[in-house]
Design an enzyme around this catalytic site. Structure first.
Site, PDB file in Angstrom:
ATOM      1  N   SER A  23       0.866  -1.191   0.000  1.00  0.00           N
ATOM      2  CA  SER A  23       0.000   0.000   0.000  1.00  0.00           C
ATOM      3  C   SER A  23       0.894   1.230   0.000  1.00  0.00           C
ATOM      4  O   SER A  23       2.081   1.129   0.287  1.00  0.00           O
ATOM      5  CB  SER A  23      -0.853   0.023   1.277  1.00  0.00           C
ATOM      6  OG  SER A  23      -0.072   0.440   2.390  1.00  0.00           O
ATOM      7  N   ASP A  24       0.334   2.382  -0.322  1.00  0.00           N
ATOM      8  CA  ASP A  24       1.096   3.595  -0.048  1.00  0.00           C
ATOM      9  C   ASP A  24       0.956   3.882   1.459  1.00  0.00           C
ATOM     10  O   ASP A  24       0.165   3.265   2.169  1.00  0.00           O
ATOM     11  CB  ASP A  24       0.622   4.770  -0.904  1.00  0.00           C
ATOM     12  CG  ASP A  24       1.721   5.834  -1.050  1.00  0.00           C
ATOM     13  OD1 ASP A  24       2.672   5.826  -0.227  1.00  0.00           O
ATOM     14  OD2 ASP A  24       1.633   6.686  -1.952  1.00  0.00           O
ATOM     15  N   TRP A  25       1.739   4.803   1.911  1.00  0.00           N
ATOM     16  CA  TRP A  25       1.839   5.115   3.345  1.00  0.00           C
ATOM     17  C   TRP A  25       0.449   5.446   3.935  1.00  0.00           C
ATOM     18  O   TRP A  25      -0.117   6.491   3.612  1.00  0.00           O
ATOM     19  CB  TRP A  25       2.786   6.297   3.517  1.00  0.00           C
ATOM     20  CG  TRP A  25       3.070   6.691   4.920  1.00  0.00           C
ATOM     21  CD1 TRP A  25       2.193   7.206   5.825  1.00  0.00           C
ATOM     22  CD2 TRP A  25       4.337   6.608   5.587  1.00  0.00           C
ATOM     23  NE1 TRP A  25       2.827   7.454   7.015  1.00  0.00           N
ATOM     24  CE2 TRP A  25       4.151   7.099   6.895  1.00  0.00           C
ATOM     25  CE3 TRP A  25       5.609   6.178   5.213  1.00  0.00           C
ATOM     26  CZ2 TRP A  25       5.182   7.181   7.822  1.00  0.00           C
ATOM     27  CZ3 TRP A  25       6.638   6.252   6.134  1.00  0.00           C
ATOM     28  CH2 TRP A  25       6.423   6.749   7.424  1.00  0.00           C
ATOM     29  N   GLY A  26      -0.051   4.535   4.745  1.00  0.00           N
ATOM     30  CA  GLY A  26      -1.330   4.803   5.417  1.00  0.00           C
ATOM     31  C   GLY A  26      -2.551   4.766   4.512  1.00  0.00           C
ATOM     32  O   GLY A  26      -3.653   5.104   4.946  1.00  0.00           O
TER      33      GLY A  26
END
Ligand code: NOJ
Length: 746
Positions: A280-283
Site C-alpha cells: 500500500s502507499d503510506w497509510g
C-alpha cells in the site's frame, strides 16, 4: 574500525563471495513458499504482511525481538548498512523461519549522487541513460543495505499544478512506458547481482489525474482513458519484470485505489498474471475511512486485503485486525496465505534467502567520479533550450564580463530537487561555483533576491548595476525544491515571488538576457520568455547542475533535450496535452478571436462557435516534444514502405534528417500517428516511436520507424482492438511539426 565493523566487513566479503550461487528454480521457489507457509503461525503470517518504519517497535532490542517473533516483513527508512546487516542477521538466524527482511527506501532520482528529477531525465528521451542512472542509484543504495526502492513513479499526468509532476516522466504514455521500463531495469539489473534493488511500480493507478492537481485528490478516469493511457506504463513495467507494485492514495471512480478490486485483482492479477507483491502507499489503507469507503480500520483492512494489497506500509490496520477478521469469518486464511506467498516470492526472486547480505558489497562507489560524470551527462541531456534569438547562446568563455543573477544560481539544496532523502547539498556543485571557475573575476554575481519567493526589492539595485557593467546577463529563475514534489501543489504556476519584476528591470539595461529556469514543473513563463533573448529549461538538475549547465552555456555541447510535457500559457489552460481529441468544432488559427479585439458593446452571440479560449487561443506556450539546439536540422524524404498494410504486415516509415547548422548536436526524431476514424474517437496525435541521433554539421541520416498493426491497438470500452482504416503519420522534431504521410490498414 570497531570489532563489530570488522565482523560486518567479514560477513559482507563472505556473502559477496557466495553471490554466484545459483538460484533455486521457480518451481522450487513455489514449493519452498508453500512449505514455509504451512509451518508459519497466523501471527507470523500477519507479521509478513506488515511494513513498519524505523523505531516502530521501540528501541533496538525491542526491534530485534519483534523480528525474532516474526512481527514484521519489511522496514522502511532504516538507515546504516551495519545496522541493516545486523537486523537482517537476526531475521535469518534468530527468527523461527529465517525469512529475510525487505529494507525499503525512496531512492527516486539518485541515492547520494543525485540525478535530475525524473521529469528532467525524461527530457533526455534516452531510456538507456535513465537505465544507467538508476543502476548507479541501485549500486549506491544497495551498498547502504537498501534492497527495495519505491520507484519508479510512472503516473502519467497532464497537470503542472500537481507537485509530483516532478517525479513523473510527463504526459505521454509511450514515453513514460519506455522510461519506466528503463528505470526498472536499472534498479533491478540482474537479480543475481549483489547490487540489485527491487523496483516498485507506483502509484497504481491514476494518481496523476488528481483533480485540480491537488495532491491526494479524487480522480475520475473512464476505463478507455485508464487503459489507453494510465495503465500502459504499469503494464510495460510488469512485462519488464518489476518485482513490486504500490497501490495509490487516490479515489478512482469512487473506489480508492488501495481497496480497488478492479485494478488490483481483475487487471493486475487476472489479466496481467502478475505474481509479485503489492504494497500500500503510506497509510493508504486507513485513509479509506476518510474517503468514506470504510467505516473503521477493521473494515479498511478487510477491503484492502480482499482487493489485493499484500503488504501494508507504515500503519497497522492489517496487524491489528486480520486475526479478528479471520475469527469472524470475514476473510479466510487462504487469502492471507496468498498475500504471504506473494511477499515470499519477491524475497526469493531477489535471492534474499541465499544472499541476504548480498547488498552492501562496497560503499566506495558512492559519489565516485564515474557516478558524478553520469549525473553531469544526464543533467546536460535533460536541459531543454526553449529560445535562442540571434544565437545569444552559447556564450564565449572569453566574454569580458557576465552578470550572474538569481538566488537559484547558488542553491546547493534546491538544485537537487524533490525526494532526495540521502542527497547532501554539500556534494552539489552550483552554477555559481562552476561558472566562477571558468570566468573568475569576470563573473559578477548578485543574487538580487534571497530566494525564489522573496518579495523584497532591496537587492534589485545591485543586480541592475551588475548587469549594466556586464556584457550579458544570466538570470537563474525558477522555484525552490520545496515548491514541487509530494503534497506541494500550486494553483498558480508562474514564477513565484517578484522574479518577473527583477527580470523586467534587467531587461531595461538592454544587455543580452539569458534565463536558466530551474523548476520541478513546467512553469507558465510566457512573459519572461518574451523578455529574454535565450531560455534554457534546466529542471532541478541534481548534484552536477553547475558543470552541466556550463557544458551547454559555453558551447562544449549543444542542448538536446525535448519537452516530455506541454507547456501551458497559464494555469487556466490546463489540461492541455498533445494527444487531445479533435472535438466537433476544432478551431484553426484563423478562427481565433482575441479578447482584445472584441468590439465594446458587441452584439454578436458568439465569437465563431469554435473550441478555443478567447484569451489563450488554441496553442500552448510550447508543444510536447519541443526543444532547440545550437544547430538546425532539416527533415525531408518521408517514405512509407507501402501505402497499405494488412494486419500481419509491418510498415516502415523513414525520413532524412540533415544537420544544416554549424554544431555537432543530438536530435530527438519523433514518430507520430493519427487514427482518423475509430469506434471511439481517437487522439489527434499519438507518439509511436522516437530515436535520438547525433549528427556533425552537414551530415545526414535516414531514420526509420517500424509500425506493426498491434501498435495501433486501443481499448474501445469493450475490447482491445486494431481497427482497419485510414491513418496519418508524421516524422518530426516535435508534436506540432513534421513531415506528414498516410497509409491504410486493411
Ligand atoms: C508516500 C508516497 O506517495 C510514496 O510515493 C512513497 O514511496 C511513500 N510515501 C514512502 O515514503
Amino acid at each position: 574500525m570497531t570489532a563489530r565493523g570488522l565482523l560486518f566487513v567479514f560477513i559482507l566479503v563472505f556473502f559477496a563471495s557466495c553471490s554466484n550461487k545459483t538460484f533455486i528454480n521457480q518451481e522450487g521457489n513455489e514449493q519452498k513458499i508453500h512449505q514455509l507457509i504451512s509451518q508459519m503461525t497466523l501471527d507470523e503470517k500477519i507479521g509478513q504482511v506488515q511494513q513498519v518504519t524505523d523505531g516502530f517497535f521501540g528501541n533496538e532490542e525491542e526491534t530485534k525481538q519483534a523480528i525474532r517473533d516474526g512481527k514484521v516483513g519489511s522496514f522502511l527508512n532504516i538507515t546504516g548498512p551495519e545496522r541493516i546487516a545486523e537486523l537482517q542477521r537476526v531475521a535469518l538466524e534468530e527468527s523461527k523461519h529465517g525469512i529475510p527482511l525487505l529494507f525499503g527506501r525512496d531512492v527516486i532520482h539518485g541515492y547520494r549522487t543525485i540525478f535530475p528529477i525524473p521529469l528532467g531525465m525524461a527530457s533526455s528521451w534516452e531510456p538507456d541513460l535513465l537505465e544507467k542512472a538508476m543502476r548507479v542509484s541501485a549500486v549506491e543504495a544497495s551498498s547502504m543495505g537498501i534492497n527495495w526502492t519505491f520507484a519508479p513513479m510512472m503516473d502519467v499526468t497532464w497537470d503542472p499544478r500537481w507537485g509530483r509532476i516532478a517525479e513523473s516522466c510527463g504526459e505521454d504514455p509511450y514515453l513514460a512506458s519506455q522510461m519506466a521500463v528503463a528505470m526498472v531495469k536499472g534498479f533491478q539489473g540482474d537479480l543475481n547481482d549483489p547490487t540489485s534493488v527491487a523496483a516498485c511500480a507506483k502509484h497504481f493507478v491514476g494518481y496523476g489525474m488528481s483533480e485540480a492537481g491537488r495532491d491526494y485528490n479524487t480522480t475520475y478516469i473512464p476505463e478507455t482513458l485508464l487503459r489507453n493511457v494510465h495503465l500502459r506504463p504499469f503494464e510495460a513495467a510488469k512485462n519488464a519484470g518489476v518485482l513490486t507494485f504500490m497501490s495509490a492514495f487516490n479515489d478512482l471512480n469512487g473506489v480508492p485505489t488501495s481497496g480497488n478490486e478492479f485494478t488490483l485483482k481483475h487487471i493486475l492479477r487476472d489479466e496481467w498474471k502478475y505474481n509479485g507483491m503489492v504494497v500500500s502507499d503510506w497509510g493508504s489503507i486507513g485513509e479509506m475511512i476518510n474517503h468514506g469507503f470504510a467505516a473503521n480500520r477493521k473494515d479498511a483492512a478487510e477491503i484492502a486485503v480482499k482487493a489485493g494489497v499484500d503488504m501494508e506500509m507504515a500503519t497497522t490496520c492489517y496487524t491489528d485486525n486480520l486475526k479478528s477478521l479471520l475469527e469472524e469469518g470475514r476473510i479466510s486464511e487462504e487469502l492471507i496465505n496468498e498475500h504471504v506467498a506473494n511477499i515470499l516470492r519477491v524475497k526469493m526472486e531477489m535471492g534474499l534467502f541465499e544472499k541476504p547480505y548480498n547488498q552492501m558489497v562496497s560503499t566506495d562507489t558512492i559519489l565516485s567520479a564515474s557516478h558524478l560524470e553520469l549525473s553531469r551527462e544526464t543533467a546536460r541531456k535533460s536541459m531543454v533550450l526553449l529560445k535562442n534569438t540571434n544565437k545569444t547562446l552559447p556564450l564565449s568563455k572569453n566574454i569580458r564580463s557576465l552578470a550572474l543573477i538569481g538566488p537559484l544560481a547558488d542553491a546547493a539544496r534546491d538544485q537537487l530537487g524533490t525526494w532526495i532523502f540521502d542527497g547532501n547539498e554539500d556534494d552539489s556543485t552550483t552554477p555559481k561555483q562552476a561558472i566562477g571557475s571558468i570566468l573568475g573575476t569576470r563573473m559578477n554575481y548578485v543574487a538580487g533576491l534571497e530566494y525564489s519567493r522573496d518579495k523584497s526589492t532591496k537587492g534589485f539595485e545591485k543586480a541592475v548595476s551588475a548587469a549594466k557593467k556586464s556584457d550579458a546577463i544570466l538570470f537563474f529563475a525558477g522555484e525552490e525544491a520545496i515548491l514541487s514534489g509530494e503534497a506541494n501543489a500550486r494553483g498558480i504556476i508562474d514564477l513565484p515571488g517578484i522574479q518577473t519584476e527583477l527580470i523586467t528591470e534587467l531587461k531595461k539595461t538592454g544587455k543580452p538576457l539569458i534565463l536558466v529556469v530551474m523548476a520541478g514543473r513546467p512553469l507558465a513563463i510566457g512573459a519572461e520568455m518574451e523578455m529574454a533573448d535565450a531560455v534554457l529549461y534546466a529542471w532541478h538538475p541534481g548534484t552536477m547542475a553547475g558543470p552541466a549547465v556550463c557544458d551547454l552555456l559555453f558551447g562544449d555541447f549543444s542542448p538536446s533535450g525535448k519537452l516530455p510535457v506541454t507547456f501551458v500559457k497559464g494555469a487556466g489552460q490546463i489540461p492541455f496535452y498533445y494527444y487531445r481529441k479533435n472535438t466537433g468544432r476544432p478551431a484553426t488559427s484563423e478562427d481565433v478571436v482575441s479578447i482584445d479585439d472584441i468590439p465594446r458593446n458587441s452584439k454578436q452571440l458568439s465569437l465563431g462557435f469554435k473550441s478555443m479560449h478567447i484569451d489563450y487561443g488554441i496553442t500552448p506556450l510550447l508543444p510536447f516534444g519541443y526543444g532547440l539546439g545550437y544547430t538546425e536540422f532539416s527533415y525531408d524524404n518521408l517514405a512509407l514502405s507501402s501505402s497499405e498494410i494488412s494486419q500481419d504486415e509491418t510498415l516502415t516509415v523513414s525520413a532524412r534528417i540533415k544537420n544544416t547548422g554549424n554544431y555537432t548536436a543530438g536530435e530527438i526524431v519523433q514518430f507520430y500517428i493519427r487514427d482518423k476514424v475509430g469506434s471511439i474517437t481517437r487522439p489527434i496525435k499519438e507518439l509511436k516511436g522516437f530515436q535520438k541521433i547525433e549528427l556533425n554539421p552537414g551530415d545526414t541520416k535516414t531514420v526509420s520507424f517500424e509500425l506493426k498493426a498491434s501498435d495501433l491497438q486501443f481499448f474501445n470500452g469493450r475490447d482491445y482492438l486494431v481497427e482497419p482504416g485510414d491513418f496519418d503519420v508524421w516524422i518530426g522534431p516535435n508534436s506540432e511539426e513534421g513531415l506528414k504521410g498516410a497509409f491504410v490498414l486493411k
